[in-house]
Design a protein around this motif. Structure first.
Motif, PDB file in Angstrom:
ATOM      1  N   MET A 177       0.818  -1.213   0.000  1.00  0.00           N
ATOM      2  CA  MET A 177       0.000   0.000   0.000  1.00  0.00           C
ATOM      3  C   MET A 177       0.853   1.264   0.000  1.00  0.00           C
ATOM      4  O   MET A 177       0.365   2.341  -0.348  1.00  0.00           O
ATOM      5  CB  MET A 177      -0.922   0.005   1.222  1.00  0.00           C
ATOM      6  N   GLU A 228      -4.764   0.159  -5.387  1.00  0.00           N
ATOM      7  CA  GLU A 228      -4.093   1.440  -5.595  1.00  0.00           C
ATOM      8  C   GLU A 228      -4.835   2.196  -6.684  1.00  0.00           C
ATOM      9  O   GLU A 228      -5.082   1.658  -7.767  1.00  0.00           O
ATOM     10  CB  GLU A 228      -2.632   1.219  -5.989  1.00  0.00           C
ATOM     11  N   CYS A 239      -5.618   3.027  -1.546  1.00  0.00           N
ATOM     12  CA  CYS A 239      -4.462   3.905  -1.381  1.00  0.00           C
ATOM     13  C   CYS A 239      -4.363   4.779  -2.624  1.00  0.00           C
ATOM     14  O   CYS A 239      -4.402   4.282  -3.755  1.00  0.00           O
ATOM     15  CB  CYS A 239      -3.176   3.111  -1.156  1.00  0.00           C
ATOM     16  N   HIS A 287      -2.009   8.019  -3.931  1.00  0.00           N
ATOM     17  CA  HIS A 287      -0.813   8.767  -3.565  1.00  0.00           C
ATOM     18  C   HIS A 287      -0.605  10.027  -4.401  1.00  0.00           C
ATOM     19  O   HIS A 287       0.399  10.723  -4.222  1.00  0.00           O
ATOM     20  CB  HIS A 287       0.412   7.854  -3.675  1.00  0.00           C
ATOM     21  N   VAL A 336      -5.636   5.520   2.680  1.00  0.00           N
ATOM     22  CA  VAL A 336      -4.296   6.023   2.964  1.00  0.00           C
ATOM     23  C   VAL A 336      -3.782   6.836   1.795  1.00  0.00           C
ATOM     24  O   VAL A 336      -4.076   6.560   0.634  1.00  0.00           O
ATOM     25  CB  VAL A 336      -3.306   4.877   3.275  1.00  0.00           C
ATOM     26  N   CYS A 337      -3.017   7.853   2.123  1.00  0.00           N
ATOM     27  CA  CYS A 337      -2.419   8.733   1.131  1.00  0.00           C
ATOM     28  C   CYS A 337      -1.055   9.162   1.649  1.00  0.00           C
ATOM     29  O   CYS A 337      -0.957   9.775   2.714  1.00  0.00           O
ATOM     30  CB  CYS A 337      -3.313   9.941   0.878  1.00  0.00           C
TER      31      CYS A 337
END
Length: 889
Positions: A414, A499, A522, A524, A544-545
């Protein structure tokens, strides 16, 4: 994956039935029945762990179990969320309408569980997983003899070990991650003319995952004698005795390629002659533990990655069969080689693809365009190569993992590519996700740390930085292993995580509308655009980032995350800067790990945070120097770790506060928050940070330094003197408390901006168990430090940063156990005491912008090298000197 899911759900049910039965009272009986059914699942999963590796029917059954457990999780978490919303918003009519639906949902899950059992009524203990066929054996890898690049120094080191005389049979191990070239290196040594001359008897054995002792022993014996029917009929013990007899005298080299476990080694070692001083055994393995177990007197040889130059050379050999190449392809070729991240197998695989698909044409322009295409879509070509060599070799290690490590390994995927993962963060996220199973008398953090060590020992995760005690500080995962995690986790059977990336058409891949399919997301980059599309994920447990770019969220999207992902357990969105917290955030009752960032001159953590009763880890990053905690953290009964970069002023302890014993990490808090009453509630604190006007604390004017005596378990203390708009004289601390007032178990101490006189170092030297001392940004001030005898008996790491120190007088007697000395911005320091070179364990001297002391540091290096040359080969650890900026020698 089902094993960990069942464990977590059972623990979740337990907490609900014990502490929050008011939120589930309409379905209490059904949930108790579900708890009973899940325990049957748990027993079956435990009993079938080995058998389901080989039986597709069992694997399908486990997938059904996983799906129904995930559904049960969603139902239960939704019940709790809806009940809480009804309670807080007073829309009882809607809640009343939902009661029958809630009961039916739980009943539906229970029926599905019973259906799984009723379909076959199979006695799982006697399932035949062999189907009368012999066990599948892995083919031995093809031993590469030509175009071996980059192992000259490694081979020289290992051949040096083979030439050494030892008291007993010597075992040398080559350890590395899948595809790193362990077999290639062993083969290079095995076929070296010097080794052929040195060892008249050389035997190569490939140890498959499904090997039998008899096959191995017969493979060795055939090098000495003809295998007759009589020999073939002998027992394993008889064959082992024959092997030992043939190897008992004379020089031999036995290579055992690909030893998987210590148990495998135990099966083989009793056939080896322990007293043959001339014999050598060379093993290759993916696991560090195997190398250490096979020989406790010699460290395993950890195989390095190829350098950029070696990678580019190997790629040229693979594609063109020679080092020469068309200059027009140099730019793309170097990029492709660099993308392989030093892994030889990846270079060989991508080289084969280039040969087959993109190098046959004689048209250089077309070939260059084709190579550019590979450069831009490197991962696609590598991961979907027809022969699947990368996937096969990595999946061998993955399938060998016990069930409790599989999800932990996939989870590291991740994080972004080439991301330095803090072990502290990874461990707390694992715990929040329920991937860590409880063990008697061992904390969840300790269990999780052992899981990380196991993944590192198996060479699936790489330790990047270590703490002074050898524990992992940060880690990384190789890009190709990360790709494996991403692909395995995102397949339709698992949906473990996804992702999210921006596609070429400006949309997202996968589309935002498919977020409901995955358990974790995730993203990003382009996170604000993603939120602008109002994503919705009713089953998403992690968002999540880890983008490097900060994003200031617009007011209209401030509630997007809590509104779209109501069942989150993990929210790590530090790059997203909030100007205020959305009220919907407090409906995320299942949050266990949260990282928030404020962009505000004055930051406040509202009292409503206490509604998040599941929070274990709370991290707040803010541009403000202070953080006002309106929430009573002692009333957050699951809270274990609270961290912020600001000076947090704690709220007054409420009459109904009932927590505190779980808290292990707290920092940084203001001096006035350091009260005897508070620390009496948080006796299990291990890490504490204090930021503010320390003079108040040390003089017991605001807050009480004396109250730290209650913290009998405190191991790490950070004291930051934070005073603005003050002169240097006002900033300076004039004294330190006596040593007996510091916590008795203190192992690490950091002081920052305290401007203490060097004479006060004698107080710190008297701290009995101190191992790490960091003196940052004018912690001590003065031109001369003359160390006194009798102190720092256990100090291993000393960091000195930004000081006007010129003369430092010390010897090895003052720091007898020092391993690491770091000097940062000590521009006035004339020299490092040369006598420090006489400290036996001194291993690292790091100078950063401390140029005046560079000459003395080099003299220390020369002295340490002379000492190392007098040590037995292979026993001495090389001293390392680092100087920045580097100078011309």
């Amino acid at each position: 994956m089902a094993d960990a899911a069942v464990e977590f759900l059972l623990e979740n049910l337990k907490q609900l039935l014990l502490h929050h039965v008011d939120l589930i009272k309409d379905a209490k009986n059904q949930l108790e029945k579900l708890d009973s059914d899940l325990r049957l699942f748990k027993a079956f999963l435990k009993d079938s762990a080995k058998k389901r590796r080989k039986d597709e029917k069992l694997r399908e059954l486990v997938r059904q179990i996983q799906n129904v457990v995930y559904e049960a999780e969603d139902v239960i978490d939704s019940i709790v969320t809806q009940a809480n919303e009804a309670k807080s918003k007073n829309y009882f009519q809607r809640a009343f309408q939902n009661r029958a639906d809630i009961t039916e949902q739980v009943d539906s899950v229970c029926r599905k569980i019973r259906d799984i059992y009723d379909k076959g009524r199979v006695d799982f203990a006697f399932i035949n997983v062999d189907d009368g066929e012999p066990p599948e054996k892995n083919e031995a890898p093809i031993l590469r003899k030509d175009n071996v690049v980059g192992f000259e120094d490694e081979a020289e080191t290992l051949m040096g070990y083979l030439a050494q005389e030892t008291e007993n049979l010597d075992v040398i191990s080559i350890i590395g991650m899948p595809g790193l070239g362990k077999t290639t290196l062993a083969g290079k040594i095995f076929h070296d003319p010097q080794i052929q001359y040195q060892f008249p008897v050389r035997i190569w054995i490939y140890i498959s995952q499904e090997f039998t002792n008899k096959d191995i022993f017969l493979s060795i014996l055939k090098e000495f004698t003809r295998i007759t029917e009589d020999i073939n009929s002998k027992s394993d013990v008889e064959l082992a005795n024959m092997v030992e007899s043939f190897l008992a005298s004379g020089k031999f080299l036995l290579v055992m390629d690909d030893v998987w476990t210590t148990e495998d080694w135990d099966k083989l070692v009793f056939a080896l002659p322990k007293n043959n001083k001339k014999g050598k055994v060379l093993i290759t393995s993916r696991q560090v533990e195997v190398g250490r177990y096979a020989n406790r007197f010699r460290d395993p040889h950890m195989l390095r990655f190829l350098t950029s130059e070696e990678s580019w050379l190997l790629l040229r050999w693979e594609v063109f069969g020679k080092p020469e190449f068309p200059p027009e392809l140099e730019s793309e070729g170097k990029q492709i080689a660099e993308r392989c991240s030093g892994l030889p197998l990846a270079i060989v695989v991508i080289g084969g693809i280039l040969v087959k698909k993109f190098s046959a044409t004689g048209n250089m322009s077309a070939m260059k365009r084709a190579w550019e295409k590979v450069t831009k879509s490197f991962n696609t070509y590598l991961n979907y190569e027809p022969e699947g060599r990368m996937e096969k070799i990595i999946s061998l290690s993955y399938e060998k993992l016990p069930y409790h490590l599989k999800e932990c390994f996939l989870y590291v995927g991740m994080f972004p590519e080439d991301f330095e993962i803090p072990a502290w963060k990874l461990i707390r996220m694992w715990i929040a996700e329920g991937l860590i199973q409880r063990k008697d008398n061992i904390s969840l953090e300790e269990v999780a740390e052992s899981y990380l060590d196991d993944l590192i020992n198996r060479n699936l995760v790489r330790a990047d930085k270590l703490k002074v005690d050898g524990r992992v500080k940060t880690c990384r995962v190789h890009d190709l292993l990360r790709d494996f995690c991403r692909i395995e986790a995102g397949n339709e059977r698992e949906n473990f995580f996804q992702e999210v990336k921006m596609s070429s058409d400006g949309g997202f891949q996968p589309p935002v509308c498919e977020g409901h399919k995955h358990r974790r997301l995730c993203i990003h980059s382009n996170v604000l655009k993603f939120l602008s599309e109002k994503p919705y994920g009713p089953s998403v447990r992690s968002f999540v980032c880890f983008s490097k770019e900060e994003s200031h969220i617009q007011p209209e999207y401030i509630s997007t995350i809590p509104a779209g992902f109501k069942l989150l357990r993990v929210l790590d969105a530090k790059p997203i800067k909030f100007t205020k917290l959305p009220s919907e955030l407090y409906q995320l009752l299942h949050l266990r790990y949260i990282v928030l960032a404020f962009n505000s001159s004055s930051a406040v953590l509202p009292a409503a945070f206490s509604k998040l009763w599941n929070i274990q880890t709370l991290i707040v990053d803010t541009t403000s120097r202070t953080l006002d905690l309106k929430v009573d953290i002692l009333n957050m009964i699951q809270l274990r770790h609270f961290k912020t970069n600001a000076s947090a002023t704690l709220s007054k302890i409420g009459k109904n506060s009932r927590g505190g014993e779980q808290i292990q990490t707290l920092g940084t808090i203001s001096p006035e928050s350091c009260s005897e009453e508070f620390f009496s509630r948080t006796r299990n604190l291990k890490k504490l940070g204090i930021r503010g006007k320390l003079a108040w604390l040390l003089e017991n004017k605001k807050g009480s330094f004396d109250s730290l005596e209650k913290l009998a378990n405190l191991e790490k203390l950070k004291l930051i003197n934070d005073i603005i708009l003050c002169s240097d004289a006002e900033r300076q601390l004039h004294d330190l408390p006596p040593a007996y007032k510091f916590p008795t178990q203190l192992r690490s101490l950091t002081l920052c901006d305290t401007s203490l006189d060097w004479s006060h170092m004698s107080v710190l030297g008297s701290l009995d168990k101190l191992e790490v001392l960091k003196l940052k940004d004018k912690a001590f001030w003065g031109e001369t430090w003359e160390a006194t005898a009798g102190g720092f008996r256990h100090l291993e790491v000393l960091h000195i940063g930004r000081t006007n120190l010129e003369n430092w007088v010390a010897s090895h007697h003052h720091f007898p156990r020092l391993k690491c000395l770091e000097l940062r911005n000590c521009e006035n320091l004339i020299e490092v005491p040369i006598e420090l070179a006489d400290i036996p364990n001194f291993q690292l001297l790091d100078l950063h912008r401390s140029n005046s002391a560079a000459a003395s540091a080099k003299r220390i290096r020369v002295k340490k090298r002379r000492q190392e040359d007098q040590q037995p080969a292979g026993n001495a650890r090389r001293f390392k000197l680092s100087i920045f900026p580097p100078d011309e020698e």
